[in-house]
Design a protein around this motif. Sequence first.
Motif, PDB file in Angstrom:
ATOM      1  N   CYS A   1      -1.254   5.015  -5.350  1.00  0.00           N
ATOM      2  CA  CYS A   1      -1.152   4.114  -6.501  1.00  0.00           C
ATOM      3  C   CYS A   1      -0.123   4.662  -7.495  1.00  0.00           C
ATOM      4  O   CYS A   1      -0.258   5.796  -7.968  1.00  0.00           O
ATOM      5  N   PRO A   2       0.910   3.890  -7.844  1.00  0.00           N
ATOM      6  CA  PRO A   2       1.926   4.390  -8.786  1.00  0.00           C
ATOM      7  C   PRO A   2       1.360   4.667 -10.177  1.00  0.00           C
ATOM      8  O   PRO A   2       1.829   5.580 -10.862  1.00  0.00           O
TER       9      PRO A   2
ATOM     10  N   LEU B   1      -7.281   2.216  -2.376  1.00  0.00           N
ATOM     11  CA  LEU B   1      -7.181   0.764  -2.230  1.00  0.00           C
ATOM     12  C   LEU B   1      -6.404   0.467  -0.952  1.00  0.00           C
ATOM     13  O   LEU B   1      -5.233   0.112  -0.976  1.00  0.00           O
ATOM     14  N   ASN B   2      -7.100   0.620   0.176  1.00  0.00           N
ATOM     15  CA  ASN B   2      -6.397   0.560   1.460  1.00  0.00           C
ATOM     16  C   ASN B   2      -5.861  -0.812   1.803  1.00  0.00           C
ATOM     17  O   ASN B   2      -4.988  -0.946   2.649  1.00  0.00           O
ATOM     18  N   SER B   3      -6.358  -1.859   1.154  1.00  0.00           N
ATOM     19  CA  SER B   3      -5.815  -3.201   1.399  1.00  0.00           C
ATOM     20  C   SER B   3      -4.407  -3.333   0.804  1.00  0.00           C
ATOM     21  O   SER B   3      -3.632  -4.193   1.228  1.00  0.00           O
ATOM     22  N   LEU B   4      -4.084  -2.465  -0.146  1.00  0.00           N
ATOM     23  CA  LEU B   4      -2.763  -2.484  -0.781  1.00  0.00           C
ATOM     24  C   LEU B   4      -1.902  -1.306  -0.345  1.00  0.00           C
ATOM     25  O   LEU B   4      -0.678  -1.422  -0.269  1.00  0.00           O
TER      26      LEU B   4
ATOM     27  N   PRO C   1      -5.471   7.916   4.576  1.00  0.00           N
ATOM     28  CA  PRO C   1      -4.982   9.143   5.224  1.00  0.00           C
ATOM     29  C   PRO C   1      -4.689  10.269   4.230  1.00  0.00           C
ATOM     30  O   PRO C   1      -4.991  11.439   4.498  1.00  0.00           O
ATOM     31  N   ALA C   2      -4.120   9.924   3.081  1.00  0.00           N
ATOM     32  CA  ALA C   2      -3.835  10.944   2.062  1.00  0.00           C
ATOM     33  C   ALA C   2      -5.128  11.530   1.503  1.00  0.00           C
ATOM     34  O   ALA C   2      -5.241  12.744   1.279  1.00  0.00           O
ATOM     35  N   ALA C   3      -6.124  10.657   1.287  1.00  0.00           N
ATOM     36  CA  ALA C   3      -7.411  11.127   0.772  1.00  0.00           C
ATOM     37  C   ALA C   3      -8.086  12.066   1.770  1.00  0.00           C
ATOM     38  O   ALA C   3      -8.688  13.084   1.391  1.00  0.00           O
ATOM     39  N   LYS C   4      -7.988  11.738   3.049  1.00  0.00           N
ATOM     40  CA  LYS C   4      -8.572  12.603   4.087  1.00  0.00           C
ATOM     41  C   LYS C   4      -7.886  13.968   4.111  1.00  0.00           C
ATOM     42  O   LYS C   4      -8.550  15.006   4.244  1.00  0.00           O
TER      43      LYS C   4
END
Length: 254
Positions: free
Chosen positions: A115-116, A145-148, A154-157
């Motif tokens: 998210c920017p 917000l994986n829909s966006l 992947p980054a969170a994991k």
Amino acid sequence: MNTFSSWLGQLLRYFRSLVAIGLLCLVLGSPLPAQATSVSPQLKEQVLQIIREHPEVVLESIQAYQLKQQQKLQQARQAFLQDLKNDPQGLISNSPTTGASDSKTILIEFSDFQCPYCAEAHKTLKQLMKKHHNDVKLVYKNFPLNSLHAEAIPAAKAAWAAHQQGKFWEYHDALFTHQDQLGEDLYLDVAKKLNLDLEKFEKDREIANTEIQQDIQLAEKLGLSGTPFFIMKSETVSGAVQLTDLEKLLARAK
């Protein structure tokens, strides 16, 4: 006349429930449940006739549904704030924290690595924690917000896996600093630069989803719709916040 009024009232109540179910399924993009699709053609025609003669029932159904959802959301938020007051560690659980470990002033952040606005807020948080490191405990919660954002989960994991080796905040900073490069190459490169055990890093990424989903469920329960979102005591602020916004929250929380 009374019999007809009673029948009409029952039919209107039935229709309102169908409308509420239909609206919910429309919002969620789900098919109608079996009980809503197994209605006889005769009853369907009766309902349609009522819509033509009483279009206000549609608005009433929407309003009733919205009120019920607002009440449910308010109850969830009140329960969350009560837990934050009475059992903060239980609410924090295994989430990454930084700042004053024994501080009763807790700032909870829901964030998305792609998210920017979160990237902008990250810069502000760095300033806040530099100035008030001994005054507040910052808690990171995932709300990808994986829909966006295709790389949000992947980054969170990857960040969660780094957390298992005590390097969450360093990894977190690298992801936001290189947000335009999010992807497998970056995740591995940062892991190597931080001297992580790569075998453990890979295994932990594979099992990270459970705790990430717990954060997501909490965010959804609280009715959050975007990131970043901050909670301190009973106050909230969202978006690309300024340092002064967070300092005002901190001043009121003391």
